[in-house]
Design a protein around this motif. Structure first.
Motif, short mmCIF file in Angstrom:
data_model
loop_
_atom_site.label_atom_id
_atom_site.label_comp_id
_atom_site.label_asym_id
_atom_site.label_seq_id
_atom_site.Cartn_x
_atom_site.Cartn_y
_atom_site.Cartn_z
N THR A 1 0.86 -1.19 0.00
CA THR A 1 0.00 0.00 0.00
C THR A 1 0.89 1.23 0.00
O THR A 1 2.10 1.13 0.25
N LEU A 2 0.30 2.36 -0.24
CA LEU A 2 1.09 3.58 -0.33
C LEU A 2 1.85 3.88 0.96
O LEU A 2 3.01 4.29 0.91
N SER A 3 1.22 3.66 2.10
CA SER A 3 1.92 3.93 3.36
C SER A 3 3.22 3.12 3.43
O SER A 3 4.26 3.63 3.85
N ASN B 1 0.74 17.65 4.07
CA ASN B 1 0.95 16.27 3.65
C ASN B 1 -0.12 15.37 4.27
O ASN B 1 -0.68 15.69 5.32
N PHE B 2 -0.36 14.26 3.64
CA PHE B 2 -1.33 13.31 4.17
C PHE B 2 -0.77 12.70 5.46
O PHE B 2 0.39 12.29 5.49
N THR C 1 4.03 15.59 -0.73
CA THR C 1 2.97 15.15 -1.63
C THR C 1 2.71 16.31 -2.58
O THR C 1 2.49 17.44 -2.12
N ASP D 1 5.30 12.12 -3.29
CA ASP D 1 4.09 11.32 -3.26
C ASP D 1 3.13 11.87 -4.33
O ASP D 1 2.75 13.04 -4.27
N ALA E 1 0.09 10.62 -5.05
CA ALA E 1 -1.25 10.03 -4.84
C ALA E 1 -2.35 10.83 -5.54
O ALA E 1 -3.28 10.27 -6.09
N HIS E 2 -2.25 12.17 -5.49
CA HIS E 2 -3.29 13.01 -6.08
C HIS E 2 -2.83 13.65 -7.39
O HIS E 2 -3.44 14.59 -7.87
N CYS F 1 -0.67 5.86 -5.38
CA CYS F 1 -1.60 4.75 -5.27
C CYS F 1 -2.42 4.62 -6.55
O CYS F 1 -2.40 5.51 -7.40
N LYS G 1 -7.18 5.68 -6.51
CA LYS G 1 -7.80 7.01 -6.62
C LYS G 1 -8.10 7.28 -8.09
O LYS G 1 -8.97 6.64 -8.67
C1 PLP Z 1 -4.50 8.21 -0.20
C2 PLP Z 1 -3.16 8.53 0.38
C3 PLP Z 1 -2.48 7.62 1.20
C4 PLP Z 1 -3.13 6.33 1.60
O1 PLP Z 1 -2.17 5.32 1.85
P1 PLP Z 1 -2.62 3.79 1.86
O2 PLP Z 1 -1.49 3.10 2.50
O3 PLP Z 1 -2.83 3.39 0.42
O4 PLP Z 1 -3.89 3.68 2.63
C5 PLP Z 1 -1.22 7.97 1.65
N1 PLP Z 1 -0.64 9.14 1.31
C6 PLP Z 1 -1.27 10.04 0.51
C7 PLP Z 1 -0.60 11.32 0.16
C8 PLP Z 1 -2.55 9.77 0.04
O5 PLP Z 1 -3.20 10.67 -0.70
#
Ligand code: PLP
Length: 397
Positions: free
Chosen positions: A84-86, A112-113, A155, A184, A186-187, A207, A210
């Motif tokens: 997973t992304l984390s 940041n997330f 991010t 990152d 992700a978005h 990821c 999304k």
């Molecule tokens: C959605 C998101 C995650 C989620 O991580 P998961 O391990 O896939 O649940 C982490 N970081 C960012 C910046 C995200 O937008």
């Protein structure tokens, strides 16, 4: 030029729903169920363990990685899927830290997330070598790039506001100061064009559930620049990142190229789902996507600002400064979003007061934006949010 009428027809969109949350969980492509079914019955069912070779399961993480690589501007053979992304945040950061052994500062921003920040905190704690995580305002990042910096970890698109970092400029600045970058995406991936090679990024992660429509639980991706891949330590040294997994040696030796960033058994059924959505993405021209995305977000902002003075724009007004989402502050944002969802306009809420809407040209068009603005304006003008049923907070917001 991408035909967005054709791509819209490739998605299953629930009847009557306007789905402005493809930035959080992309909707289901119509072809996915049959492809996953085939993977279950014809591959798992009939091939059983021989599927690893005969159905190409073992090659999926790099084969699909290359297709994502095109969307983020990566060199072929430098993106792999898994975990997973984390987990990928942890892995990329650990590898990046090791490339700058004499420095102790990791810089990130408070936009940041949280999971990225939590993973960094956890890594620092378990390394126990005195690393410091510096968390600053997004606008202030460049003022903290100096000779202490080991890793700049950001991010690119702020998950709450859509604010965009200048990835190219910050990468150049961090590298000029002797630091390594972890981006990152992700978005970003599937939201807008990005060029990890052209920007000279060191590590990038993201990821696929999304904007990329891989489905809930779809795997993450990691990119490592060619100049680092043969020297970086994968940190999460699992058997499938080993040089020879099936030699079953008792000593870990990292594999060659991006293969070393693999950890364990890939999620084959999720990869089958992702294979289907990437077949749509394979046809998308990212410049056309960005143009369409900006037209939708501009239309939405103009509509909301004309109809709903109680909502204030939380995203940058300049479309060049934001990703493919638009957020507004509203004091009763949680209840208001619940009231919108009750009328089948789906966005989401991010604490403390942000109503967030994602715009994904693959399946959202101008008529959807008009219809969404009409619903949101009804919710606001008639205070439909002011109802106890909309104020009960669920586990997932
Ligand atoms: C959605 C998101 C995650 C989620 O991580 P998961 O391990 O896939 O649940 C982490 N970081 C960012 C910046 C995200 O937008």
């Amino acid at each position: 030029m991408t035909d967005f009428v054709a791509t819209k027809a490739m998605f299953h969109l629930p009847e009557g729903m306007i789905y402005l949350d493809g930035n959080s969980l992309g909707p289901l492509p119509k072809a996915t169920a049959a492809r996953v079914e085939q993977s279950i019955t014809a591959e798992w069912g009939e091939k059983v363990i021989t599927g690893w070779n005969r159905a190409g399961w073992m090659a999926q993480p790099t084969a699909l990685g290359d297709r994502i690589g095109r969307l983020i501007g990566a060199e072929p053979g430098h993106v792999v899927l898994g975990d997973t992304l984390s987990i990928k945040v942890y892995q990329a950061l650990a590898a990046a830290i090791d490339l700058v052994p004499d420095r102790r500062v990791i810089l990130t921003d408070n936009g940041n997330f949280p999971s990225d920040i939590y993973m960094a905190e956890g890594l620092i704690k378990s390394l126990g070598r005195g690393y410091e995580l510096r968390v600053v305002d997004p606008e202030d990042v460049e003022n903290h790039i100096n000779d202490d910096l080991a890793v700049l970890m950001l991010t690119q698109v702020d998950y709450r506001t859509g604010r965009l970092h200048d990835m190219q400029a910050l990468t150049a600045m961090a590298q000029a100061a002797g630091a390594v970058t972890v981006w990152d995406l992700a978005h970003t991936a599937g939201a807008m064009a990005v060029d990890v090679k052209g920007y000279n990024a060191d590590f990038a992660i993201g990821c696929t559930y999304k904007y990329l429509n891989g489905g809930p639980g779809a795997p993450a991706f990691i990119y490592v620049a060619p100049r680092h891949i043969d020297s970086c330590q994968p940190a999460l040294s699992g058997w499938l990142g080993h040089e020879a997994p099936f030699a079953f040696d008792l000593d870990y030796r990292p594999g060659t190229g991006i293969e070393r960033m693999r950890v364990g058994t890939p999620p084959v059924l999720q990869m089958a789902a992702l294979d289907t959505s990437l077949a749509i993405w394979d046809q998308v021209d990212m410049a056309a996507l960005r143009k369409a995305s900006i037209a939708l977000t501009e239309q939405f902002i103009a509509g909301i600002e004309a109809q709903c003075p109680m909502m204030t724009l939380a995203s940058p007004r300049d479309p060049a400064q934001r990703g493919s989402q638009v957020s507004f502050h509203f004091e009763h944002g949680y209840a208001a979003m619940q009231a919108c969802i009750a009328q089948n306009v789906i966005g989401d809420f991010r604490a403390p007061d942000i109503m967030r809407f994602g715009f994904t040209p693959l399946f959202i068009d101008a008529a959807d934006v008009d219809a969404a603005v009409a619903v949101i304006s009804d919710v606001m003008r008639n205070r439909r949010w002011d109802d106890p049923t909309f104020k009960q907070v669920s586990r997932v917001t």
